[in-house]
Design an enzyme around this catalytic site. Structure first.
Site, mmCIF file in Angstrom:
data_model
loop_
_atom_site.group_PDB
_atom_site.id
_atom_site.type_symbol
_atom_site.label_atom_id
_atom_site.label_comp_id
_atom_site.label_asym_id
_atom_site.label_seq_id
_atom_site.Cartn_x
_atom_site.Cartn_y
_atom_site.Cartn_z
ATOM 1 N N HIS A 88 3.587 42.094 57.284
ATOM 2 C CA HIS A 88 5.072 42.480 56.893
ATOM 3 C C HIS A 88 5.211 43.916 56.698
ATOM 4 O O HIS A 88 4.748 44.300 55.714
ATOM 5 C CB HIS A 88 5.610 41.528 56.169
ATOM 6 C CG HIS A 88 7.374 41.441 55.885
ATOM 7 N ND1 HIS A 88 8.211 42.571 55.664
ATOM 8 C CD2 HIS A 88 8.316 40.611 56.681
ATOM 9 C CE1 HIS A 88 9.415 42.390 55.862
ATOM 10 N NE2 HIS A 88 9.642 41.315 56.452
ATOM 11 N N GLU A 157 9.290 43.802 64.498
ATOM 12 C CA GLU A 157 10.309 44.294 63.754
ATOM 13 C C GLU A 157 10.205 45.548 63.157
ATOM 14 O O GLU A 157 9.448 46.164 62.399
ATOM 15 C CB GLU A 157 10.062 43.708 62.105
ATOM 16 C CG GLU A 157 9.939 41.954 62.329
ATOM 17 C CD GLU A 157 10.033 41.250 60.916
ATOM 18 O OE1 GLU A 157 11.269 40.775 60.918
ATOM 19 O OE2 GLU A 157 9.526 41.429 59.908
HETATM 20 P P1 PGA Z 1 16.616 40.248 57.927
HETATM 21 O O1 PGA Z 1 14.858 40.108 57.351
HETATM 22 O O2 PGA Z 1 16.689 39.301 58.824
HETATM 23 O O3 PGA Z 1 17.149 40.027 56.430
HETATM 24 O O4 PGA Z 1 16.498 41.676 58.488
HETATM 25 C C1 PGA Z 1 13.928 40.348 58.251
HETATM 26 C C2 PGA Z 1 12.605 40.347 57.601
HETATM 27 O O5 PGA Z 1 12.406 40.286 56.487
HETATM 28 O O6 PGA Z 1 11.577 40.291 58.156
#
Ligand code: PGA
Length: 240
Positions: A88, A157
């Protein structure tokens, strides 16, 4: 870093929602990656289980060792986790390298755990047109040829979209996700197409935009998963 014992209610409500809808349950997989302190408690309380439990990170060593305060994949598995989020951006920001991520993926696979492997570019990298370069490097330096694709879910992401209410343009998303799918096939020398999720500011309003992009196989939902209503509304609106 969110969640306490009382938040079992969120997971219980989502579980009941899927229990009531056989069709949704059959076609979807819901994975709740919760803090390590809650995995075992939720695992024992959740019955019947319509959702899978996972963790949000692990230490890279598959053996016990002098890593005070750390928790490895085998400890998480014993607690009831079936999945682990690895790579992440919030952990990358704290210094987690592609090399360490690779070790974490290997140790999770040794435990037969499924990995949700996060990749994505920062805003600086995006502005410099480095998105594909960064994605390729993250994939190449953390996956090994022998990585078991059936136990890997990739989560695209973009760092600039996490918790910001900003989402990529549709064509950017299609390009990035196609790129990831293709790169993984090349790296692992496989014809199988990997599962790729999108994550970053997904909510019950913008989900309808995403549902029009079939190349996205699912979503990694952060903030909106802190409320069962918001989470369930995302699922409902996806299928509207
Ligand atoms: P979010 O977070 O949906 O709040 O943007 C995504 C994540 O923490 O990977």
């Amino acid at each position: 870093m969110f969640g306490d014992f009382k938040d079992f209610k969120i997971i219980k409500d989502v579980n009941s929602f899927f229990q009531k809808s056989e069709k949704l349950y059959k076609n979807n997989k819901i994975i709740m990656c919760v803090p390590n302190t809650l995995i075992h408690y939720f695992y024992k309380k959740l019955y019947p289980k319509f959702i899978f439990l996972g963790a949000q990170n692990c230490h890279h060593s598959s053996q016990y060792g002098p890593f005070t305060g750390s928790i490895n994949s085998s400890m998480l598995k014993k607690a009831g986790a079936k999945y682990i989020i690895i790579g992440h951006s919030e952990n990358r920001k704290e210094g987690e390298s592609n090399e360490i991520i690779k070790k974490k993926i290997i140790s999770s696979h040794q435990q037969n755990l499924n990995v949700i492997f996060c990749v994505g570019e920062t805003i600086k990298e995006k502005k410099r047109n480095k998105t594909f370069f960064v994605l390729k490097k993250q994939l190449k330096e953390s996956l090994i040829k022998k990585s078991d694709l059936s136990k890997i879910i990739i989560a695209y992401e973009p760092v600039w979209s996490i918790g910001t209410n900003k989402i990529p343009k549709i064509n950017e998303l299609i390009n990035a996700i196609s790129f990831i799918k293709n790169e993984v096939k090349i790296l692992l020398k496989t014809q199988k197409t990997p599962i790729v999720l999108y994550g970053g500011s997904v909510n019950n309003k913008n989900i309808s935009l995403f549902s029009a992009i079939p190349i996205i196989d699912g979503f990694l939902i952060g903030g909106a998963s802190q409320s069962s209503k918001k989470f369930i509304d995302i699922v409902k609106n996806y299928y509207k």
